[in-house]
Design a protein around this motif. Structure first.
Motif, PDB file in Angstrom:
ATOM      1  N   GLN A 123      42.800  53.580  43.108  1.00 44.09           N
ATOM      2  CA  GLN A 123      43.227  52.212  42.816  1.00 44.09           C
ATOM      3  C   GLN A 123      44.376  51.797  43.723  1.00 44.09           C
ATOM      4  N   PRO A 124      44.288  50.608  44.321  1.00 42.51           N
ATOM      5  CA  PRO A 124      45.388  50.122  45.163  1.00 42.51           C
ATOM      6  C   PRO A 124      46.553  49.615  44.328  1.00 42.51           C
ATOM      7  N   LYS A 125      47.701  49.440  44.975  1.00 41.25           N
ATOM      8  CA  LYS A 125      48.859  48.840  44.297  1.00 41.25           C
ATOM      9  C   LYS A 125      48.644  47.357  44.072  1.00 41.25           C
ATOM     10  N   SER A 126      48.035  46.686  45.042  1.00 42.07           N
ATOM     11  CA  SER A 126      47.787  45.256  44.944  1.00 42.07           C
ATOM     12  C   SER A 126      46.632  44.885  45.866  1.00 42.07           C
ATOM     13  N   VAL A 127      46.058  43.706  45.615  1.00 42.78           N
ATOM     14  CA  VAL A 127      44.943  43.215  46.422  1.00 42.78           C
ATOM     15  C   VAL A 127      45.158  41.735  46.723  1.00 42.78           C
ATOM     16  N   ALA A 128      45.005  41.375  47.985  1.00 41.61           N
ATOM     17  CA  ALA A 128      45.023  39.977  48.396  1.00 41.61           C
ATOM     18  C   ALA A 128      43.580  39.510  48.575  1.00 41.61           C
ATOM     19  N   TYR A 129      43.258  38.361  47.985  1.00 39.89           N
ATOM     20  CA  TYR A 129      41.880  37.862  47.978  1.00 39.89           C
ATOM     21  C   TYR A 129      41.764  36.559  48.768  1.00 39.89           C
ATOM     22  N   ASP A 130      40.717  36.474  49.567  1.00 42.48           N
ATOM     23  CA  ASP A 130      40.310  35.227  50.217  1.00 42.48           C
ATOM     24  C   ASP A 130      38.813  35.088  49.974  1.00 42.48           C
ATOM     25  N   LEU A 131      38.448  34.231  49.010  1.00 42.77           N
ATOM     26  CA  LEU A 131      37.047  34.018  48.649  1.00 42.77           C
ATOM     27  C   LEU A 131      36.697  32.560  48.941  1.00 42.77           C
ATOM     28  N   ARG A 132      35.666  32.347  49.766  1.00 46.81           N
ATOM     29  CA  ARG A 132      35.334  30.984  50.175  1.00 46.81           C
ATOM     30  C   ARG A 132      33.830  30.747  50.207  1.00 46.81           C
ATOM     31  N   ALA A 133      33.429  29.526  49.907  1.00 47.90           N
ATOM     32  CA  ALA A 133      32.057  29.073  50.134  1.00 47.90           C
ATOM     33  C   ALA A 133      32.039  28.382  51.487  1.00 47.90           C
ATOM     34  N   GLU A 173      31.145  31.866  46.138  1.00 49.67           N
ATOM     35  CA  GLU A 173      31.627  32.268  47.465  1.00 49.67           C
ATOM     36  C   GLU A 173      30.571  33.057  48.237  1.00 49.67           C
ATOM     37  N   ASP A 174      30.553  32.839  49.561  1.00 50.26           N
ATOM     38  CA  ASP A 174      29.674  33.606  50.442  1.00 50.26           C
ATOM     39  C   ASP A 174      30.450  34.265  51.570  1.00 50.26           C
ATOM     40  N   HIS A 175      31.759  34.172  51.510  1.00 49.95           N
ATOM     41  CA  HIS A 175      32.638  34.777  52.515  1.00 49.95           C
ATOM     42  C   HIS A 175      33.814  35.413  51.762  1.00 49.95           C
ATOM     43  N   ILE A 176      34.029  36.704  51.994  1.00 50.62           N
ATOM     44  CA  ILE A 176      35.130  37.381  51.304  1.00 50.62           C
ATOM     45  C   ILE A 176      35.984  38.161  52.293  1.00 50.62           C
ATOM     46  N   ALA A 177      37.271  38.188  52.023  1.00 48.38           N
ATOM     47  CA  ALA A 177      38.207  39.044  52.754  1.00 48.38           C
ATOM     48  C   ALA A 177      39.217  39.559  51.738  1.00 48.38           C
ATOM     49  N   LEU A 178      39.244  40.869  51.548  1.00 49.47           N
ATOM     50  CA  LEU A 178      40.172  41.501  50.608  1.00 49.47           C
ATOM     51  C   LEU A 178      41.064  42.471  51.367  1.00 49.47           C
ATOM     52  N   ASN A 179      42.351  42.416  51.074  1.00 52.35           N
ATOM     53  CA  ASN A 179      43.303  43.393  51.604  1.00 52.35           C
ATOM     54  C   ASN A 179      43.795  44.247  50.448  1.00 52.35           C
ATOM     55  N   LEU A 180      43.479  45.533  50.488  1.00 49.09           N
ATOM     56  CA  LEU A 180      43.886  46.463  49.437  1.00 49.09           C
ATOM     57  C   LEU A 180      45.083  47.264  49.940  1.00 49.09           C
ATOM     58  N   PHE A 181      46.218  47.139  49.266  1.00 48.29           N
ATOM     59  CA  PHE A 181      47.459  47.768  49.705  1.00 48.29           C
ATOM     60  C   PHE A 181      47.721  49.046  48.922  1.00 48.29           C
ATOM     61  N   TYR A 182      48.010  50.131  49.655  1.00 47.70           N
ATOM     62  CA  TYR A 182      48.260  51.434  49.069  1.00 47.70           C
ATOM     63  C   TYR A 182      49.647  51.948  49.454  1.00 47.70           C
ATOM     64  N   GLU A 183      49.979  53.127  48.957  1.00 49.04           N
ATOM     65  CA  GLU A 183      51.240  53.780  49.315  1.00 49.04           C
ATOM     66  C   GLU A 183      51.262  54.154  50.795  1.00 49.04           C
ATOM     67  N   LYS A 184      52.456  54.454  51.297  1.00 52.13           N
ATOM     68  CA  LYS A 184      52.668  54.950  52.663  1.00 52.13           C
ATOM     69  C   LYS A 184      52.136  53.984  53.719  1.00 52.13           C
ATOM     70  N   ALA A 185      52.331  52.682  53.471  1.00 48.41           N
ATOM     71  CA  ALA A 185      52.029  51.632  54.451  1.00 48.41           C
ATOM     72  C   ALA A 185      50.565  51.589  54.866  1.00 48.41           C
ATOM     73  N   PHE A 186      49.667  52.011  53.970  1.00 51.10           N
ATOM     74  CA  PHE A 186      48.238  51.988  54.278  1.00 51.10           C
ATOM     75  C   PHE A 186      47.584  50.761  53.658  1.00 51.10           C
ATOM     76  N   LYS A 187      46.697  50.135  54.431  1.00 48.88           N
ATOM     77  CA  LYS A 187      45.966  48.955  53.959  1.00 48.88           C
ATOM     78  C   LYS A 187      44.486  49.104  54.308  1.00 48.88           C
ATOM     79  N   ALA A 188      43.619  48.781  53.338  1.00 47.16           N
ATOM     80  CA  ALA A 188      42.176  48.766  53.558  1.00 47.16           C
ATOM     81  C   ALA A 188      41.705  47.320  53.511  1.00 47.16           C
TER      82      ALA A 188
END
Length: 349
Positions: free
Chosen positions: A191-201, A210-225
């Motif tokens: 599980q990430p610490k937080s998630v930034a969402y960009d969901l758009r049609a 929505e048919d376009h998604i961009a998620l940023n999953l933030f983890y410990e030690k400066a790692f992002k998925a």
């Protein structure tokens, strides 16, 4: 041997499930199929009936059959929760296609019901056995990249005319392609610490689906998925990009199983699902001597049937589930949170 029943006999059942069971007949027998319309796929139905499979239109035939060891739910996404709940209430083990439910609350209800009745419940997360994902997993586990900094994974297409005018959250890209990508990331990092969402049609601007998604999953030690999916990609973006303190891995192409299945090539046949050498991922890293190494890594062969192998190992041998309750609820938590506010948004867990 486990007796399996299917609820649903559409494209997904016949393309992404049954072909893998044909080479696992020592472990599984398809005992029953319940489908709204008999004879819709006459050749496929006749082939199964010849081996003793019983077809009907009433789910009660499964609910009352004490010989069934596992029920696989392959119905429209909006019905997954109701059908799975009905089966669990009747004492059946369930493997349910993705997404397992429409929101976190529904998923929690299903998990609690399965635990209460001591039953097996798991979503069919077949893309844990994508060739590209298995190769990425191997690259990470072997430590080529050092401490990870960024991971990007995409599932892009060019389908400009297929936008949905109406629907709910479960009909959008986050619950469709996104559930695979979120599950892959959760299986690797939790599980990430937080998630930034960009969901758009983006195809039908007035749509709420929505048919376009961009998620940023933030983890410990400066790692992002970073997770992305679009239906307006006319040029391929890398399927995977992973950067760490010692190296980078990039792979452009996706697993070949789906393409082979669409052309009628079946699991067990020669070269099924194999990556061509020109599609291998590129690894660039610095070794312990400080030398810069550049090479293309042969892809690990994928096999969606390994989901069924894992189910067999759990039900017969008591092995842990491939997708744990914690992982399936984490995935549903991330999906659900994306639709609780106005996009773009940041949600902390």
């Amino acid at each position: 041997m486990l007796n399996i029943a299917y609820v649903g006999f559409g494209k997904s059942t016949n393309r992404y499930h049954l072909p893998y069971l044909k080479i696992r007949q020592d472990k599984f027998k398809v005992a029953r199929v319940v489908t709204p319309t008999l004879g819709k796929r006459p050749e496929a139905q006749a082939e199964l009936e010849a081996t003793g499979t019983l077809f009907s239109t009433n789910i009660s035939d499964i609910l009352t059959d004490s010989s069934i060891d596992l029920v696989v739910v392959v119905t429209p996404s909006s019905s997954h929760y109701a059908v799975t709940k009905q089966l669990l209430t009747a004492g059946k083990n369930v493997l349910v296609d993705k997404p397992m439910a429409a929101n976190l609350e529904e998923a929690e209800n299903l998990v609690a019901l399965a635990q209460k009745n001591q039953l097996f419940l798991m979503p069919y997360q077949s893309r844990r056995f994508d060739s590209d994902f298995l190769t990425v997993q191997d690259v990470i586990n072997n430590g080529y990249l050092g401490r990870l900094v960024d991971l990007e994974v995409h599932m892009d297409h060019y389908r400009p005319n297929d936008g949905k005018a109406k629907g709910t959250a479960i009909d959008g890209t986050l619950y469709d392609h996104g559930v695979h990508l979120v599950d892959q990331v959760v299986s690797l990092f939790g599980q990430p610490k937080s998630v930034a969402y960009d969901l758009r049609a983006t195809r039908l601007l007035e749509s709420m689906v929505e048919d376009h998604i961009a998620l940023n999953l933030f983890y410990e030690k400066a790692f992002k998925a970073n997770i992305g999916a679009t239906e307006l990609a006319t040029k391929a973006y890398p399927k995977w990009q992973i950067r760490g303190t010692k190296g980078t891995f990039v792979k452009y192409t996706v697993d070949e199983q789906e393409n082979d299945l669409k052309t009628g090539k079946l699991p067990g046949s020669d070269n099924f699902g194999l990556d061509a050498p020109q599609n291998y991922g590129q690894l660039v890293y610095y070794n312990q001597s400080g030398d810069r190494i550049e090479k293309y890594l042969p892809s690990i062969t994928g096999d969606y049937g390994r989901v069924y192998d894992s189910v067999y190992d759990t039900l017969v041998n008591g092995a842990p589930k491939l997708v744990s309750d914690e992982q399936m609820l984490t995935v549903m938590k991330i999906l659900s949170a994306g639709h609780f506010g106005q996009s773009p948004q940041l949600v902390t867990f």
